[in-house]
Write a protein that holds these residues in place. Structure first.
Motif, PDB file in Angstrom:
ATOM      1  N   ALA A 240       0.836  -1.214   0.000  1.00 37.91           N
ATOM      2  CA  ALA A 240       0.000   0.000   0.000  1.00 37.91           C
ATOM      3  C   ALA A 240       0.865   1.257   0.000  1.00 37.91           C
ATOM      4  CB  ALA A 240      -0.929   0.000   1.217  1.00 37.91           C
ATOM      5  N   CYS A 241       1.965   1.228   0.750  1.00 35.74           N
ATOM      6  CA  CYS A 241       2.852   2.407   0.789  1.00 35.74           C
ATOM      7  C   CYS A 241       3.557   2.604  -0.548  1.00 35.74           C
ATOM      8  CB  CYS A 241       3.867   2.266   1.923  1.00 35.74           C
ATOM      9  SG  CYS A 241       3.129   2.386   3.567  1.00 35.74           S
ATOM     10  N   THR A 242       3.935   1.505  -1.184  1.00 36.32           N
ATOM     11  CA  THR A 242       4.560   1.578  -2.506  1.00 36.32           C
ATOM     12  C   THR A 242       3.616   2.260  -3.496  1.00 36.32           C
ATOM     13  OG1 THR A 242       5.893  -0.376  -2.106  1.00 36.32           O
ATOM     14  CG2 THR A 242       5.477   0.199  -4.418  1.00 36.32           C
ATOM     15  N   GLN A 243       2.373   1.800  -3.518  1.00 37.97           N
ATOM     16  CA  GLN A 243       1.395   2.380  -4.442  1.00 37.97           C
ATOM     17  C   GLN A 243       1.135   3.846  -4.105  1.00 37.97           C
ATOM     18  OE1 GLN A 243       0.169   0.490  -7.096  1.00 37.97           O
ATOM     19  NE2 GLN A 243      -0.377   2.550  -7.785  1.00 37.97           N
ATOM     20  N   TYR A 244       1.048   4.130  -2.814  1.00 36.17           N
ATOM     21  CA  TYR A 244       0.773   5.505  -2.356  1.00 36.17           C
ATOM     22  C   TYR A 244       1.868   6.469  -2.819  1.00 36.17           C
ATOM     23  CZ  TYR A 244      -0.351   9.347   0.842  1.00 36.17           C
ATOM     24  OH  TYR A 244      -0.667  10.570   1.370  1.00 36.17           O
ATOM     25  N   LEU A 245       3.121   6.074  -2.589  1.00 40.33           N
ATOM     26  CA  LEU A 245       4.235   6.979  -2.910  1.00 40.33           C
ATOM     27  C   LEU A 245       4.358   7.178  -4.421  1.00 40.33           C
ATOM     28  CD1 LEU A 245       6.748   5.681  -0.232  1.00 40.33           C
ATOM     29  CD2 LEU A 245       5.591   7.909  -0.234  1.00 40.33           C
TER      30      LEU A 245
END
Ligand SMILES: [Fe+2]
Length: 314
Positions: free
Chosen positions: A18-23
Motif C-alpha cells: 500500500a505504501c509503494t502504491q501511495y508513494l
C-alpha cells in the motif's frame, strides 16, 4: 554547519504494498524496491516494520525510523560527527555518512547531499502593473502537465519536549528558528538553505512522539492544485487543504497515508537569511493559514449548483 535539508526519510511500515502504491501515486519515482525519489533525488525509503536492517522505532505508533540530512560537503558531515561524538555514539557508515540520534531519540543520518541540480521553470504569473513573466501566446494551463514533487521540503515531528529538541538542533547543529507558535514549537531552518523551515516541531504527549507529516515542494500553486486533485481522483483522502500557511507562506494540501503520518504537497515557501527576525504567534486557525479551501468535483455552468447532491443521493 552547511546542512541543506532532509535528503531522505526512512519508514518501517505495516503494508509495504500500500505504501509503494501511495508513494508512486503521490508522484515519486520508484528507483528500487524500497526507495522513491523526487526529481532532484531526495526521497522516501520504506521497509516492513520487522526488517532487521531498519533503525529501531520510537516506541510509539509512528513509523518513522530515520531522518537523513543532506550536507553541502564531507567537511560538514565530519564536523557534525565531531560535535555529536562529544556526548553520544556516532556510527560511521560505509559511504562516508554518519548515524546518530537527537536528544529525544529520533535517529538521524548525515551525508553529502544526493540532491541533483534542477533546471525547471517556476509558475509564471502576469499581473497589471508588474513586469510580464509569461510571454505573449504562452498558455498557462496544461491539463497534462506533470506536476511532480521536485524536492523533499520538510518534516514535522511530534515531540514531548519542544524546548529540549530545539536546543539540540540550534546549539549542536546550527539550525535557526525562523518563526514560532507559542508553547507549540519552532520552525527551524538549517544553515545550508534559505527555505523558511525544513523542520517544525509540535509539543505533544510522549505517546504521540513521531512524524506528523512530510512534504515535497512542487513548482507553484497550480501544480499543487493539479497534483492534489489527481491524488483525490485516485481515491486518496484529503486531510487539510488546499490552503496557504501564514508562517512560511507555503501553499499546502495534506492527505492521509498508510505511512502512519500525513503527507503534504507544498509550494512557494518563503526564503530567509540571518537578517530575518523570528515572529511568534499563538497557535490557532487564523494563525495557521491565510485561507483554506475544500476540494469539490468539477462542475460546469448549466448543471445543478456546484456541490449539490445528486437527487438519487437523497
Ligand atoms: Fe508542512
Amino acid at each position: 554547519m552547511k546542512i541543506i535539508g532532509p535528503d531522505e526519510l526512512v519508514f518501517g511500515v505495516d503494508d509495504v504494498a500500500a505504501c509503494t502504491q501511495y508513494l508512486k501515486d503521490y508522484g515519486l519515482r520508484q528507483v528500487s524496491e524500497r526507495r522513491f525519489e523526487a526529481l532532484d533525488g531526495t526521497g522516501i525509503s520504506i521497509a516492513h516494520r520487522d526488517d532487521a536492517a531498519l533503525p529501531p522505532g520510537l516506541g510509539t505508533a509512528s513509523m518513522l525510523r530515520k531522518t537523513i540530512y543532506g550536507c553541502a560537503d564531507q567537511a560538514t558531515v565530519d564536523a557534525i560527527a565531531s560535535e555529536l561524538q562529544k556526548d553520544r555514539e556516532v556510527k560511521r557508515l560505509s559511504n562516508g555518512a554518519i548515524e546518530s540520534e537527537d536528544d529525544l531519540g529520533f535517529v538521524l543520518g548525515f551525508q553529502v547531499t544526493v540532491r541533483r541540480p534542477l533546471r525547471l521553470s517556476a509558475e509564471l504569473v502576469n499581473a497589471p502593473g508588474a513586469a510580464q513573466q509569461r510571454g505573449v501566446n504562452a498558455v498557462a494551463v496544461d491539463q497534462n502537465a506533470p506536476a511532480l514533487p521536485r524536492t523533499l521540503s520538510h518534516v514535522v515531528y511530534f515531540v514531548p519536549d519542544a524546548a529540549k529538541a530545539e536546543a539540540f538542533y540550534v546549539e549542536r547543529l546550527g539550525f535557526v528558528c525562523t518563526d514560532r507558535f507559542t508553547g507549540v514549537g519552532p520552525f527551524l531552518r538549517p544553515a545550508g538553505t534559505t527555505d523558511h523551515h525544513t523542520l517544525f516541531m509540535i509539543q505533544t504527549p510522549p505517546q504521540m512522539k513521531g512524524c506528523e507529516h512530510f512534504t515535497f515542494h512542487l513548482g507553484g500553486p497550480t501544480e499543487l492544485m493539479l497534483a492534489g486533485s489527481r491524488f483525490v481522483a485516485k481515491g486518496y483522502e484529503s486531510f487539510w487543504g488546499p490552503g496557504r500557511h501564514k508562517f512560511g507562506s507555503n501553499w499546502f494540501w495534506y492527505f492521509n497515508s498508510p505511512l502512519g503520518c500525513h503527507v503534504e504537497y507544498d509550494a512557494d515557501m518563503d526564503l530567509h537569511d540571518d537578517h530575518w527576525i523570528a515572529r511568534e504567534a499563538a497557535m490557532g486557525a487564523d494563525a495557521s493559514q491565510l485561507f483554506l479551501f475544500q476540494h469539490r468535483e468539477k462542475w460546469a455552468p448549466g448543471g445543478p449548483p456546484p456541490g449539490a447532491r445528486h437527487p438519487a443521493a437523497h
